[in-house]
Design a protein around this motif. Structure first.
Motif, PDB file in Angstrom:
ATOM      1  N   ILE A   1       8.253   1.201   4.526  1.00  0.00           N
ATOM      2  CA  ILE A   1       9.426   1.753   3.850  1.00  0.00           C
ATOM      3  C   ILE A   1       9.114   3.209   3.503  1.00  0.00           C
ATOM      4  O   ILE A   1       8.264   3.487   2.659  1.00  0.00           O
ATOM      5  CB  ILE A   1       9.748   0.977   2.540  1.00  0.00           C
ATOM      6  CG1 ILE A   1       9.858  -0.517   2.788  1.00  0.00           C
ATOM      7  CG2 ILE A   1      10.986   1.562   1.875  1.00  0.00           C
ATOM      8  CD1 ILE A   1      10.970  -0.940   3.693  1.00  0.00           C
ATOM      9  N   ALA A   2       9.766   4.133   4.188  1.00  0.00           N
ATOM     10  CA  ALA A   2       9.565   5.563   3.898  1.00  0.00           C
ATOM     11  C   ALA A   2      10.412   5.930   2.677  1.00  0.00           C
ATOM     12  O   ALA A   2      11.590   5.545   2.597  1.00  0.00           O
ATOM     13  CB  ALA A   2       9.983   6.400   5.091  1.00  0.00           C
TER      14      ALA A   2
ATOM     15  N   GLY B   1       6.787  12.401   3.615  1.00  0.00           N
ATOM     16  CA  GLY B   1       5.457  11.950   3.968  1.00  0.00           C
ATOM     17  C   GLY B   1       4.925  10.758   3.206  1.00  0.00           C
ATOM     18  O   GLY B   1       3.857  10.262   3.515  1.00  0.00           O
ATOM     19  N   ARG B   2       5.647  10.265   2.213  1.00  0.00           N
ATOM     20  CA  ARG B   2       5.164   9.111   1.445  1.00  0.00           C
ATOM     21  C   ARG B   2       5.892   7.861   1.893  1.00  0.00           C
ATOM     22  O   ARG B   2       7.079   7.887   2.181  1.00  0.00           O
ATOM     23  CB  ARG B   2       5.389   9.326  -0.046  1.00  0.00           C
ATOM     24  CG  ARG B   2       4.518  10.458  -0.563  1.00  0.00           C
ATOM     25  CD  ARG B   2       4.626  10.628  -2.023  1.00  0.00           C
ATOM     26  NE  ARG B   2       3.876   9.553  -2.685  1.00  0.00           N
ATOM     27  CZ  ARG B   2       3.898   9.352  -3.982  1.00  0.00           C
ATOM     28  NH1 ARG B   2       4.616  10.121  -4.755  1.00  0.00           N
ATOM     29  NH2 ARG B   2       3.198   8.380  -4.520  1.00  0.00           N
ATOM     30  N   SER B   3       5.148   6.770   1.937  1.00  0.00           N
ATOM     31  CA  SER B   3       5.745   5.498   2.335  1.00  0.00           C
ATOM     32  C   SER B   3       5.000   4.342   1.682  1.00  0.00           C
ATOM     33  O   SER B   3       3.889   4.506   1.180  1.00  0.00           O
ATOM     34  CB  SER B   3       5.726   5.343   3.856  1.00  0.00           C
ATOM     35  OG  SER B   3       4.397   5.356   4.335  1.00  0.00           O
ATOM     36  N   ILE B   4       5.646   3.193   1.707  1.00  0.00           N
ATOM     37  CA  ILE B   4       5.021   1.957   1.259  1.00  0.00           C
ATOM     38  C   ILE B   4       4.827   1.092   2.497  1.00  0.00           C
ATOM     39  O   ILE B   4       5.779   0.817   3.223  1.00  0.00           O
ATOM     40  CB  ILE B   4       5.890   1.226   0.225  1.00  0.00           C
ATOM     41  CG1 ILE B   4       6.039   2.085  -1.029  1.00  0.00           C
ATOM     42  CG2 ILE B   4       5.279  -0.143  -0.112  1.00  0.00           C
ATOM     43  CD1 ILE B   4       6.954   1.484  -2.079  1.00  0.00           C
TER      44      ILE B   4
ATOM     45  N   ASN C   1       0.839  -1.191   0.000  1.00  0.00           N
ATOM     46  CA  ASN C   1       0.000   0.000   0.000  1.00  0.00           C
ATOM     47  C   ASN C   1       0.876   1.242   0.000  1.00  0.00           C
ATOM     48  O   ASN C   1       1.952   1.253   0.593  1.00  0.00           O
ATOM     49  CB  ASN C   1      -0.911   0.013   1.228  1.00  0.00           C
ATOM     50  CG  ASN C   1      -1.823  -1.191   1.274  1.00  0.00           C
ATOM     51  OD1 ASN C   1      -2.198  -1.749   0.254  1.00  0.00           O
ATOM     52  ND2 ASN C   1      -2.188  -1.598   2.479  1.00  0.00           N
ATOM     53  N   ILE C   2       0.389   2.278  -0.639  1.00  0.00           N
ATOM     54  CA  ILE C   2       1.117   3.548  -0.669  1.00  0.00           C
ATOM     55  C   ILE C   2       0.378   4.531   0.216  1.00  0.00           C
ATOM     56  O   ILE C   2      -0.820   4.745   0.057  1.00  0.00           O
ATOM     57  CB  ILE C   2       1.232   4.094  -2.105  1.00  0.00           C
ATOM     58  CG1 ILE C   2       1.988   3.089  -2.970  1.00  0.00           C
ATOM     59  CG2 ILE C   2       1.917   5.461  -2.101  1.00  0.00           C
ATOM     60  CD1 ILE C   2       2.002   3.427  -4.435  1.00  0.00           C
TER      61      ILE C   2
ATOM     62  N   ASP D   1      -3.833   9.759   3.456  1.00  0.00           N
ATOM     63  CA  ASP D   1      -4.331   9.088   2.252  1.00  0.00           C
ATOM     64  C   ASP D   1      -3.642   7.742   2.068  1.00  0.00           C
ATOM     65  O   ASP D   1      -2.435   7.616   2.277  1.00  0.00           O
ATOM     66  CB  ASP D   1      -4.079   9.953   1.010  1.00  0.00           C
ATOM     67  CG  ASP D   1      -4.854  11.262   1.043  1.00  0.00           C
ATOM     68  OD1 ASP D   1      -5.957  11.272   1.628  1.00  0.00           O
ATOM     69  OD2 ASP D   1      -4.359  12.255   0.491  1.00  0.00           O
ATOM     70  N   LEU D   2      -4.425   6.748   1.675  1.00  0.00           N
ATOM     71  CA  LEU D   2      -3.905   5.406   1.482  1.00  0.00           C
ATOM     72  C   LEU D   2      -4.417   4.853   0.157  1.00  0.00           C
ATOM     73  O   LEU D   2      -5.612   4.864  -0.112  1.00  0.00           O
ATOM     74  CB  LEU D   2      -4.351   4.485   2.628  1.00  0.00           C
ATOM     75  CG  LEU D   2      -3.858   3.047   2.563  1.00  0.00           C
ATOM     76  CD1 LEU D   2      -2.346   2.992   2.771  1.00  0.00           C
ATOM     77  CD2 LEU D   2      -4.561   2.195   3.601  1.00  0.00           C
TER      78      LEU D   2
END
Length: 78
Positions: free
Chosen positions: A69-70, A53-56, A7-8, A13-14
């Motif tokens: 995983i950032a 701010g984005r991660s998996i 998931n991102i 937000d997801l």
């Protein structure tokens, strides 16, 4: 083989991975997520964006988050 979902997340937000990927173990899933994070980061850089701010999120078959995983960690080489 186990199914892992990637998931991102960006803030609240997801974007959920509906299909997942069959992999042998969590180590393989982390390797897969690192590759995907590099691709996302490259796209962000090309578009003048930021990795902040984005991660998996790696999610197992029970839909439990087992690793994160950032994208920022890819830049830092962590």
């Amino acid at each position: 083989m186990k199914r892992f979902f990637f998931n991102i997340r960006e803030g609240d937000d997801l974007i959920e991975d509906p299909d997942g990927t069959l992999l042998s173990d969590l180590t393989s899933a982390i390797s897969e997520a690192n590759g995907a994070a590099r691709e996302l980061l490259a796209a962000e850089i090309r578009n003048g964006g930021s990795a902040d701010g984005r991660s998996i999120e790696i999610v197992d078959e029970t839909r439990t988050v087992v690793a994160v995983i950032a994208l920022r960690s890819i830049v830092a080489g962590q």
